[in-house]
Design a protein around this motif. Structure first.
Motif, PDB file in Angstrom:
ATOM      1  N   UNK A   1       0.860  -1.187   0.000  1.00 29.59           N
ATOM      2  CA  UNK A   1       0.000   0.000   0.000  1.00 29.59           C
ATOM      3  C   UNK A   1       0.895   1.235   0.000  1.00 29.59           C
ATOM      4  N   UNK A   2       0.768   2.045  -1.043  1.00 31.53           N
ATOM      5  CA  UNK A   2       1.579   3.258  -1.127  1.00 31.53           C
ATOM      6  C   UNK A   2       1.058   4.138  -2.240  1.00 31.53           C
ATOM      7  N   UNK A   3       1.467   5.391  -2.216  1.00 36.53           N
ATOM      8  CA  UNK A   3       1.041   6.269  -3.299  1.00 36.53           C
ATOM      9  C   UNK A   3       1.342   7.724  -3.037  1.00 36.53           C
ATOM     10  N   UNK A   4       0.927   8.548  -3.981  1.00 37.94           N
ATOM     11  CA  UNK A   4       1.072   9.991  -3.830  1.00 37.94           C
ATOM     12  C   UNK A   4       2.253  10.558  -4.572  1.00 37.94           C
ATOM     13  N   UNK A   5       3.451  10.119  -4.205  1.00 36.63           N
ATOM     14  CA  UNK A   5       4.675  10.653  -4.810  1.00 36.63           C
ATOM     15  C   UNK A   5       5.607   9.520  -5.244  1.00 36.63           C
ATOM     16  N   UNK A   6       6.506   9.860  -6.161  1.00 40.03           N
ATOM     17  CA  UNK A   6       7.487   8.878  -6.614  1.00 40.03           C
ATOM     18  C   UNK A   6       8.393   8.426  -5.475  1.00 40.03           C
ATOM     19  N   UNK A   7       8.598   9.312  -4.488  1.00 44.54           N
ATOM     20  CA  UNK A   7       9.433   8.961  -3.341  1.00 44.54           C
ATOM     21  C   UNK A   7       8.868   7.828  -2.517  1.00 44.54           C
ATOM     22  N   UNK A   8       7.552   7.656  -2.538  1.00 44.05           N
ATOM     23  CA  UNK A   8       6.917   6.512  -1.876  1.00 44.05           C
ATOM     24  C   UNK A   8       6.844   5.311  -2.818  1.00 44.05           C
ATOM     25  N   UNK A   9       6.467   5.575  -4.063  1.00 39.30           N
ATOM     26  CA  UNK A   9       6.123   4.490  -4.987  1.00 39.30           C
ATOM     27  C   UNK A   9       7.354   3.747  -5.504  1.00 39.30           C
ATOM     28  N   UNK A  10       8.372   4.463  -5.944  1.00 39.71           N
ATOM     29  CA  UNK A  10       9.528   3.807  -6.572  1.00 39.71           C
ATOM     30  C   UNK A  10      10.270   2.855  -5.642  1.00 39.71           C
ATOM     31  N   UNK A  11      10.509   3.204  -4.360  1.00 41.34           N
ATOM     32  CA  UNK A  11      11.130   2.217  -3.467  1.00 41.34           C
ATOM     33  C   UNK A  11      10.284   0.963  -3.301  1.00 41.34           C
TER      34      UNK A  11
END
Length: 372
Positions: A6-16
């Motif tokens: 579960x993640x989202x919003x920004x690439x900083x959350x999603x890419x890792x």
């Protein structure tokens, strides 16, 4: 084995999260992976593009204001929060995960809290040195808390002991070679190279401060410099063209809209100047680069400042806050560092010592241990 991210919003959350999920998929052929996000943020594009199943819930964050529009938004957020818990429960019961993982963003709140209530093993990863509200709350409930840097621990009240795992760094950066990179860019061995950028969109304050510095460097050629104005910085490209730049170059200076070979440019650089997002700093540390960091003051909890200070406090980088940023202050710091090889080497060594290059593997190991 079934794993729910579960993640989202920004690439900083999603890419890792995508980096870890991809590693698990490569090394565990029986793993079934599902992502939950929102339909109106970049995870809706990035997750399916990476080949993962994706489902959505409707959720938004609260606005810290008492304006009529903010109050109206927050009322909707309360309604969405209640609805999202039901949506999360439905998805979890259908998928039946062995473990649920949160990588930040508003979407991870209801998903992880629902998983906790259902008795499913849970864990979260915090990318920044100053945790966001969602992860601060979840840390009190989940089974494992993973951190990019140890500094975040003092801002949490976790249910269990935290683990510092680092943040996944793109493989091409880890493999980049300084000599080969310099040869590709045409940078002489004995010359200094500065790399500066304000993220993919660019940062107007950095572009403004850098403008006269770049013009001066183009004339005197004391060092080489590659600068990205970002996709929102087209006006600066026009200004440089008016000053005699041809095909984005003049003298030892190159000004680009976007840097699409960051692995090559960073490998070749002696000094990196930019914002202080968690991913950028992990790359700087992994490659052992000296840096001047200009944290964005417009992010939640001012977390980029705390990210940058994690390096500053270890003599592994320098900070100029945006409120203090001028062409003069930046030029003085650049000149100070490039004229002192010993200081550069010390900063490089200290930055490198902070790097955790096997972060992807560490995070995956914890996730898999919970799924057993």
């Amino acid at each position: 084995m079934k794993i729910l991210f579960a993640t989202g919003g920004t690439a900083g959350h999603i890419n890792p999260a995508l980096a870890v999920a991809s590693y698990i998929r490569e090394t565990n052929k029986d793993a079934q992976i599902l992502f939950i996000g929102t339909e109106d943020h970049m995870e809706a594009r990035l997750v399916p593009a990476a080949g993962f199943e994706f489902k959505t819930i409707e959720i938004s964050g609260f606005r810290r204001s008492f304006s009529p529009s903010a109050i109206k938004h927050n009322i909707k957020t309360v309604s969405r929060l209640i609805k999202s818990s039901g949506e999360s429960k439905k998805i979890i019961r259908e998928f039946q995960p062995d473990v649920v993982v949160g990588f930040g963003g508003y979407v991870s709140g209801p998903v992880l809290q629902t998983a906790v209530k259902l008795g499913i093993p849970t864990c979260i990863h915090e990318q920044n040195a100053f945790p966001g509200i969602t992860n601060k709350t979840l840390a009190k409930e989940v089974d494992r808390v993973m951190l990019t840097v140890e500094d975040a621990a003092k801002h949490l009240d976790p249910k269990n002991e935290v683990t510092v795992t680092g943040l996944p760094v793109r493989g091409e950066l880890l493999k980049a070679d300084r000599e080969m990179a310099r040869a590709e860019l045409g940078i002489p061995d004995n010359a200094k190279l500065v790399l500066s950028f304000g993220g993919s969109l660019g940062a107007a304050p950095l572009n403004e401060a850098m403008y006269s510095i770049l013009l001066d460097s183009a004339e005197n050629g004391k060092y080489y410099h590659i600068h990205s104005v970002g996709t929102n910085g087209s006006e600066y490209l026009e200004k440089f063209n008016a000053e005699g730049f041809v095909n984005e170059k003049k003298g030892t200076v190159e000004v680009r809209q976007y840097i699409d070979n960051m692995d090559v440019c960073m490998a070749a650089a002696d000094l990196v100047i930019g914002r202080a997002g968690a991913s950028s700093l992990s790359e700087i540390e992994a490659m052992g680069k000296a840096s001047i960091l200009i944290p964005s003051p417009y992010v939640a909890e001012n977390h980029q400042y705390h990210n940058a200070m994690a390096l500053v406090n270890r003599n592994a980088g320098f900070v100029i806050e945006e409120k203090n940023l001028t062409s003069q202050s930046l030029k003085e710091k650049i000149d100070e560092l490039l004229s002192d090889d010993n200081k550069l080497k010390t900063i490089e060594h200290n930055a490198k010592s902070m790097a955790i290059v096997n972060a992807r593997e560490r995070i995956a190991e914890i996730i898999l241990s919970l799924s057993k």
